[in-house]
Design an enzyme around this catalytic site. Sequence first.
Site, mmCIF file in Angstrom:
data_model
loop_
_atom_site.group_PDB
_atom_site.id
_atom_site.type_symbol
_atom_site.label_atom_id
_atom_site.label_comp_id
_atom_site.label_asym_id
_atom_site.label_seq_id
_atom_site.Cartn_x
_atom_site.Cartn_y
_atom_site.Cartn_z
ATOM 1 N N LYS A 39 -24.494 3.653 -20.002
ATOM 2 C CA LYS A 39 -25.075 2.913 -18.889
ATOM 3 C C LYS A 39 -26.413 3.527 -18.468
ATOM 4 O O LYS A 39 -27.339 2.812 -18.064
ATOM 5 C CB LYS A 39 -24.106 2.890 -17.701
ATOM 6 C CG LYS A 39 -24.582 2.037 -16.535
ATOM 7 C CD LYS A 39 -23.542 1.985 -15.426
ATOM 8 C CE LYS A 39 -22.360 1.140 -15.828
ATOM 9 N NZ LYS A 39 -21.409 0.947 -14.679
ATOM 10 N N TYR A 65 -28.119 19.024 -19.973
ATOM 11 C CA TYR A 65 -28.240 20.245 -19.174
ATOM 12 C C TYR A 65 -29.302 21.215 -19.692
ATOM 13 O O TYR A 65 -29.844 22.011 -18.917
ATOM 14 C CB TYR A 65 -26.892 20.936 -19.052
ATOM 15 C CG TYR A 65 -25.984 20.270 -18.044
ATOM 16 C CD1 TYR A 65 -26.196 20.426 -16.680
ATOM 17 C CD2 TYR A 65 -24.939 19.452 -18.452
ATOM 18 C CE1 TYR A 65 -25.387 19.805 -15.744
ATOM 19 C CE2 TYR A 65 -24.118 18.819 -17.530
ATOM 20 C CZ TYR A 65 -24.352 18.997 -16.178
ATOM 21 O OH TYR A 65 -23.547 18.370 -15.256
ATOM 22 N N THR A 120 -24.106 15.902 -2.319
ATOM 23 C CA THR A 120 -22.679 15.635 -2.505
ATOM 24 C C THR A 120 -21.889 15.947 -1.242
ATOM 25 O O THR A 120 -22.066 16.993 -0.626
ATOM 26 C CB THR A 120 -22.130 16.500 -3.665
ATOM 27 O OG1 THR A 120 -22.906 16.255 -4.835
ATOM 28 C CG2 THR A 120 -20.677 16.184 -3.951
ATOM 29 N N PRO A 122 -18.191 16.695 0.791
ATOM 30 C CA PRO A 122 -18.653 17.064 2.127
ATOM 31 C C PRO A 122 -19.848 18.015 2.032
ATOM 32 O O PRO A 122 -19.740 19.104 1.456
ATOM 33 C CB PRO A 122 -17.437 17.716 2.779
ATOM 34 C CG PRO A 122 -16.609 18.198 1.626
ATOM 35 C CD PRO A 122 -16.850 17.254 0.501
ATOM 36 N N HIS A 176 -22.797 17.577 8.548
ATOM 37 C CA HIS A 176 -22.977 16.168 8.188
ATOM 38 C C HIS A 176 -21.575 15.564 8.102
ATOM 39 O O HIS A 176 -21.018 15.337 7.031
ATOM 40 C CB HIS A 176 -23.712 16.042 6.856
ATOM 41 C CG HIS A 176 -23.862 14.619 6.374
ATOM 42 N ND1 HIS A 176 -24.462 13.641 7.127
ATOM 43 C CD2 HIS A 176 -23.469 14.020 5.216
ATOM 44 C CE1 HIS A 176 -24.453 12.496 6.439
ATOM 45 N NE2 HIS A 176 -23.838 12.706 5.292
#
Length: 295
Positions: A39, A65, A120, A122, A176
């Site tokens: 994709k 990577y 990302t 939490p 956040h």
Amino acid sequence: MNKLVIIGCGNVGMAYAYSLLNQCLDIKELILIDVDKEKLLGKVADLNHSVYNLNTSTKVILGNYSDCQDADIICITAGPSQSALKSSRMEDLHKANTILKGIVSEINKTNFSGIYLIATNPLDVMTYVTWKYANCSPQKVIGSGTLLDTARLRYILSKKYHKPITEMTGLVLGEHGDSQFIPWSTVNVEKLPESEMANIENAVKKAGFDVSRSQGFTSYGIASALSRITRAIIFDEKVCLPVCSYLEDYGIFTSTPSIIGKDGIEKSNTLDLENREKSRLENSIQVIKTAIGNL
């Protein structure tokens, strides 16, 4: 700037990539990495087809990577999928930790020495674990933090009081997440009753979940926050933004007004909070510490 890498090319990662191209930043190569390479081929081609009309010379590349080795910034947006059914970002704590650990372990195999930018959830805990797994200077790890929540606050205030959003002031600090708070001494709306303050804070906290319930995810708001931080790094702006940075006195990352430049975070916690606001920040810090302890 020579190279920026985005790891995780779902709704957030792609909105961020497109935002970067629109701003004509000094990025020679924009490297995209995702587990769904098939994709991603189409996404890379689609972005490259926009380059001419956006008047930028940035090359968009499907990477791996090994491309992290000489990157200036790595932005990690990969994480558990968003869901309107979730009531708290902390629900994804352990799953997100596993994902971040795998990603940073791969980056560690290269000689990457640039800046980590984390989106990302939490968020505060994942910024912390990135720093721990990367074993780098905390100055080089930045979470998007409450910059997005601050934008939501100013939008809500501008709509409520019929003023241009550019005229509104105010910050959201701390986690956040559920324990975030507004230091009302930063807001240029006078004589608000306690009940109204509470209503506004609640509206800011649930804004992201409202968007997710409507369209299934959030993307443009967080992408613009990431782009703003990126611009501050690239142009060494020394600008003060409410981002997730390291608080040495507490040993964790959370959002306070922080100075950002080409080397990352230059100074954290620049705001002199009132006693009540300090108490709320410390409460938020304890929530983050507890979550870290659960790992």
